[in-house]
Design a protein around this motif. Structure first.
Motif, PDB file in Angstrom:
ATOM      1  N   PHE A  47      -6.361   6.920  -9.344  1.00 19.77           N
ATOM      2  CA  PHE A  47      -6.712   5.637  -9.807  1.00 19.77           C
ATOM      3  C   PHE A  47      -5.606   4.551  -9.872  1.00 19.77           C
ATOM      4  CE2 PHE A  47     -10.988   6.941 -11.815  1.00 19.77           C
ATOM      5  CZ  PHE A  47     -11.558   7.183 -10.769  1.00 19.77           C
ATOM      6  N   PRO A  48      -4.513   4.870 -10.517  1.00 17.64           N
ATOM      7  CA  PRO A  48      -3.227   4.113 -10.650  1.00 17.64           C
ATOM      8  C   PRO A  48      -2.686   3.815  -9.320  1.00 17.64           C
ATOM      9  CG  PRO A  48      -2.765   6.217 -11.560  1.00 17.64           C
ATOM     10  CD  PRO A  48      -4.159   6.075 -11.629  1.00 17.64           C
ATOM     11  N   TRP A  49      -2.900   4.880  -8.326  1.00 16.85           N
ATOM     12  CA  TRP A  49      -2.322   4.635  -6.897  1.00 16.85           C
ATOM     13  C   TRP A  49      -2.944   3.680  -6.321  1.00 16.85           C
ATOM     14  CZ3 TRP A  49      -4.402   5.914  -2.116  1.00 16.85           C
ATOM     15  CH2 TRP A  49      -3.650   6.209  -1.064  1.00 16.85           C
ATOM     16  N   SER A 108      10.514 -13.802 -11.368  1.00 15.29           N
ATOM     17  CA  SER A 108      11.500 -12.581 -11.668  1.00 15.29           C
ATOM     18  C   SER A 108      10.896 -11.333 -12.127  1.00 15.29           C
ATOM     19  CB  SER A 108      12.659 -12.882 -12.767  1.00 15.29           C
ATOM     20  OG  SER A 108      13.423 -13.917 -11.963  1.00 15.29           O
ATOM     21  N   PHE A 109       9.780 -11.433 -12.945  1.00 13.71           N
ATOM     22  CA  PHE A 109       8.871 -10.689 -13.643  1.00 13.71           C
ATOM     23  C   PHE A 109       8.101 -10.126 -12.479  1.00 13.71           C
ATOM     24  CE2 PHE A 109       4.942  -9.453 -15.462  1.00 13.71           C
ATOM     25  CZ  PHE A 109       5.286  -8.213 -16.306  1.00 13.71           C
ATOM     26  N   ALA A 110       7.497 -10.735 -11.908  1.00 12.13           N
ATOM     27  CA  ALA A 110       6.489 -10.161 -10.733  1.00 12.13           C
ATOM     28  C   ALA A 110       7.365  -9.343  -9.840  1.00 12.13           C
ATOM     29  CB  ALA A 110       5.634 -11.329  -9.946  1.00 12.13           C
ATOM     30  N   SER A 111       8.345  -9.910  -9.240  1.00  7.87           N
ATOM     31  CA  SER A 111       9.187  -9.401  -8.471  1.00  7.87           C
ATOM     32  C   SER A 111       9.559  -7.484  -8.986  1.00  7.87           C
ATOM     33  CB  SER A 111      10.534  -9.734  -8.085  1.00  7.87           C
ATOM     34  OG  SER A 111      10.540 -11.115  -7.499  1.00  7.87           O
ATOM     35  N   ILE A 112       9.867  -7.663 -10.156  1.00  5.40           N
ATOM     36  CA  ILE A 112      10.197  -6.352 -10.966  1.00  5.40           C
ATOM     37  C   ILE A 112       9.055  -5.539 -10.778  1.00  5.40           C
ATOM     38  CG2 ILE A 112      11.112  -5.249 -12.822  1.00  5.40           C
ATOM     39  CD1 ILE A 112      12.638  -7.624 -13.369  1.00  5.40           C
ATOM     40  N   VAL A 113       7.868  -5.914 -11.448  1.00  7.23           N
ATOM     41  CA  VAL A 113       6.764  -5.170 -11.346  1.00  7.23           C
ATOM     42  C   VAL A 113       6.272  -4.709 -10.087  1.00  7.23           C
ATOM     43  CG1 VAL A 113       4.171  -5.474 -11.941  1.00  7.23           C
ATOM     44  CG2 VAL A 113       5.821  -6.333 -13.676  1.00  7.23           C
ATOM     45  N   LEU A 114       6.245  -5.632  -9.074  1.00  5.26           N
ATOM     46  CA  LEU A 114       5.853  -4.964  -7.679  1.00  5.26           C
ATOM     47  C   LEU A 114       6.903  -3.952  -7.137  1.00  5.26           C
ATOM     48  CD1 LEU A 114       4.986  -8.596  -6.159  1.00  5.26           C
ATOM     49  CD2 LEU A 114       3.452  -6.843  -7.107  1.00  5.26           C
ATOM     50  N   CYS A 115       8.203  -4.233  -7.297  1.00  6.98           N
ATOM     51  CA  CYS A 115       9.134  -3.274  -7.102  1.00  6.98           C
ATOM     52  C   CYS A 115       8.895  -1.677  -7.513  1.00  6.98           C
ATOM     53  CB  CYS A 115      10.616  -3.773  -7.055  1.00  6.98           C
ATOM     54  SG  CYS A 115      11.741  -2.571  -6.464  1.00  6.98           S
ATOM     55  N   LEU A 116       8.680  -1.758  -8.893  1.00  5.35           N
ATOM     56  CA  LEU A 116       8.309  -0.530  -9.542  1.00  5.35           C
ATOM     57  C   LEU A 116       7.265   0.153  -9.173  1.00  5.35           C
ATOM     58  CD1 LEU A 116       9.375  -1.727 -13.196  1.00  5.35           C
ATOM     59  CD2 LEU A 116      10.574  -0.256 -11.715  1.00  5.35           C
ATOM     60  N   LEU A 117       6.119  -0.711  -8.820  1.00  5.45           N
ATOM     61  CA  LEU A 117       4.941   0.030  -8.339  1.00  5.45           C
ATOM     62  C   LEU A 117       4.884   0.348  -6.813  1.00  5.45           C
ATOM     63  CD1 LEU A 117       2.116  -2.769  -9.674  1.00  5.45           C
ATOM     64  CD2 LEU A 117       2.735  -0.537 -10.463  1.00  5.45           C
ATOM     65  N   VAL A 118       5.700  -0.308  -6.072  1.00  4.16           N
ATOM     66  CA  VAL A 118       5.849   0.210  -4.701  1.00  4.16           C
ATOM     67  C   VAL A 118       6.546   1.621  -4.728  1.00  4.16           C
ATOM     68  CG1 VAL A 118       7.935  -0.635  -3.833  1.00  4.16           C
ATOM     69  CG2 VAL A 118       6.292  -0.479  -2.453  1.00  4.16           C
ATOM     70  N   MET A 119       7.418   1.730  -5.597  1.00  3.34           N
ATOM     71  CA  MET A 119       8.193   2.895  -5.714  1.00  3.34           C
ATOM     72  C   MET A 119       6.949   4.163  -6.359  1.00  3.34           C
ATOM     73  SD  MET A 119      11.590   1.485  -7.612  1.00  3.34           S
ATOM     74  CE  MET A 119      12.269   3.245  -7.946  1.00  3.34           C
ATOM     75  N   PHE A 120       6.351   3.554  -7.270  1.00  4.53           N
ATOM     76  CA  PHE A 120       5.010   4.377  -7.538  1.00  4.53           C
ATOM     77  C   PHE A 120       4.215   5.043  -6.627  1.00  4.53           C
ATOM     78  CE2 PHE A 120       0.571   4.714  -9.232  1.00  4.53           C
ATOM     79  CZ  PHE A 120       0.807   6.032  -9.866  1.00  4.53           C
ATOM     80  N   ILE A 121       3.906   4.010  -5.770  1.00  3.10           N
ATOM     81  CA  ILE A 121       2.805   4.316  -4.838  1.00  3.10           C
ATOM     82  C   ILE A 121       3.530   5.417  -3.911  1.00  3.10           C
ATOM     83  CG2 ILE A 121       1.824   3.683  -2.657  1.00  3.10           C
ATOM     84  CD1 ILE A 121       1.686   0.913  -3.859  1.00  3.10           C
ATOM     85  N   HIS A 122       4.630   5.450  -3.453  1.00  2.00           N
ATOM     86  CA  HIS A 122       5.120   6.347  -2.424  1.00  2.00           C
ATOM     87  C   HIS A 122       5.753   7.696  -3.321  1.00  2.00           C
ATOM     88  CE1 HIS A 122       6.519   2.411  -0.189  1.00  2.00           C
ATOM     89  NE2 HIS A 122       5.498   3.114   0.331  1.00  2.00           N
TER      90      HIS A 122
END
Length: 340
Positions: free
Chosen positions: A43-45, A8-22
């Motif tokens: 760098f964070p991108w 669950s934690f990984a799913s949330i982190v990955l979802c927040l990061l994909v939003m950050f990328i776009h």
């Protein structure tokens, strides 16, 4: 299936990061490449660029934590209902959104093209990839339970490296063009195999993550630093780094493991209720991204820093509110049905 906080934690982190990328794609493409502001976003991108690989790993992990699939009819109907149909619905939503915005004309051929390639908005190519893996599930069920995991991982690593980097130029010598390798499953095979191998050996892998958490996070940081250095050389100075994508594969693997390691130690909280809605957020966030982009364009906001800030705040808040609203509506609907 037993609830596992790290998933669950990984799913949330990955979802927040994909939003950050776009959200960050516009400043990455617009900022002066030798400026400090560019590096601050780049760098964070770049470090976030393991999300698709992470989602593929998680998808495989979750299926191979379960007993072997015996009813493939139910399995495929379930994938159609939970993955394919929401994808089609959101493709329709985006298509008409862009049509009314004046970007598209109505064309069934164009719509089918976007649907098949998953390119109506940036994140949708993941759906095309994961559907290919699901289509071959009988093969994975047999392979992962019959062959040595070391052999499977070695072969999948070779395919993941060679398929997108070496096969297209090799075929080009014979006049054959291989397009869209970024949405073909062999490009991501390592992460799917890794997820399956970890899922079938859950207890041993979880103990490994616990005992080697510091080492795995350190390796993630080390490969991340190398990845950033050579990405910087490529983006800023135009240096050709032939091994950069292979290096990025190692970073992706250790970044996924690092997130899983952290997730093991994260306690359950209210924010973890977002986990079931990460797919909805994944599908919908580009709608809010385009809305704020159109709004800023209409009122004449052109400053890169200000537009980035507004885009960042609006997309996260609007997407999370939309998911919360959807969750509330579903709960009330189920409560009504239960009462009846």
């Amino acid at each position: 299936m037993q609830k596992r906080t790290e998933i669950s934690f990984a799913s949330i982190v990955l979802c927040l990061l994909v939003m950050f990328i776009h959200i960050s794609s516009q400043p990455v493409s617009a900022l002066n490449r030798d400026s400090v502001q560019f590096l601050t976003v780049l760098f964070p991108w770049r470090l976030s660029a393991f999300v698709v690989q992470g989602f593929i790993f998680l998808s495989s992990l979750k299926y191979f934590l379960r007993p072997p699939i015996t009813d493939y009819r139910s399995f495929y109907l379930g994938r159609i209902k939970t993955i394919f149909l929401p994808y089609v619905l959101w493709t329709v939503i985006y298509y008409f959104f862009f049509y009314f915005a004046g970007y598209y004309s109505l064309s069934l051929a164009d719509f089918c093209h976007y649907l098949l390639l998953g390119n109506i908005v940036s994140p949708f190519y993941f759906i095309i990839i994961i559907l290919q893996f699901y289509a071959l599930m009988p093969l994975w069920q047999k392979l992962f339970r019959s062959f040595d995991p070391i052999v499977l991982l070695a072969l999948s690593f070779a395919i993941t490296v060679l398929f997108p980097q070496s096969l297209p130029p090799f075929l080009a010598k014979f006049g054959i063009t291989l397009s869209y390798t970024d949405r073909m499953f062999p490009t991501y095979l390592l992460y799917w195999v890794l997820g399956g191998v970890c899922g079938l050996r859950e207890e041993r892998i979880k103990q490994f993550w616990k005992k080697r958490a510091f080492l795995l996070v350190t390796l993630c940081a080390a490969f991340g630093i190398l990845d950033l250095y050579y990405t910087y050389q490529t983006y800023v100075f135009g240096v050709s780094v032939p091994f950069l994508e292979t290096l990025h594969i190692f970073y992706c693997v250790f970044a996924i493991f690092a997130v899983m390691c952290v997730g093991i130690y994260v306690s359950e909280g209210k924010w973890m209720r977002l986990a079931p809605y990460t797919f909805t957020a994944y599908l919908s966030h580009c709608l809010f991204l385009n809305l704020i982009n159109f709004f800023m364009q209409a009122i004449g906001i052109t400053d890169i820093g200000l537009s980035y800030f507004l885009r960042f705040v609006f997309v996260y808040l609007a997407t999370l509110f939309f998911c919360f609203l959807l969750q509330t509506c579903k709960q009330r609907l189920f409560q009504k049905k239960g009462a009846q």
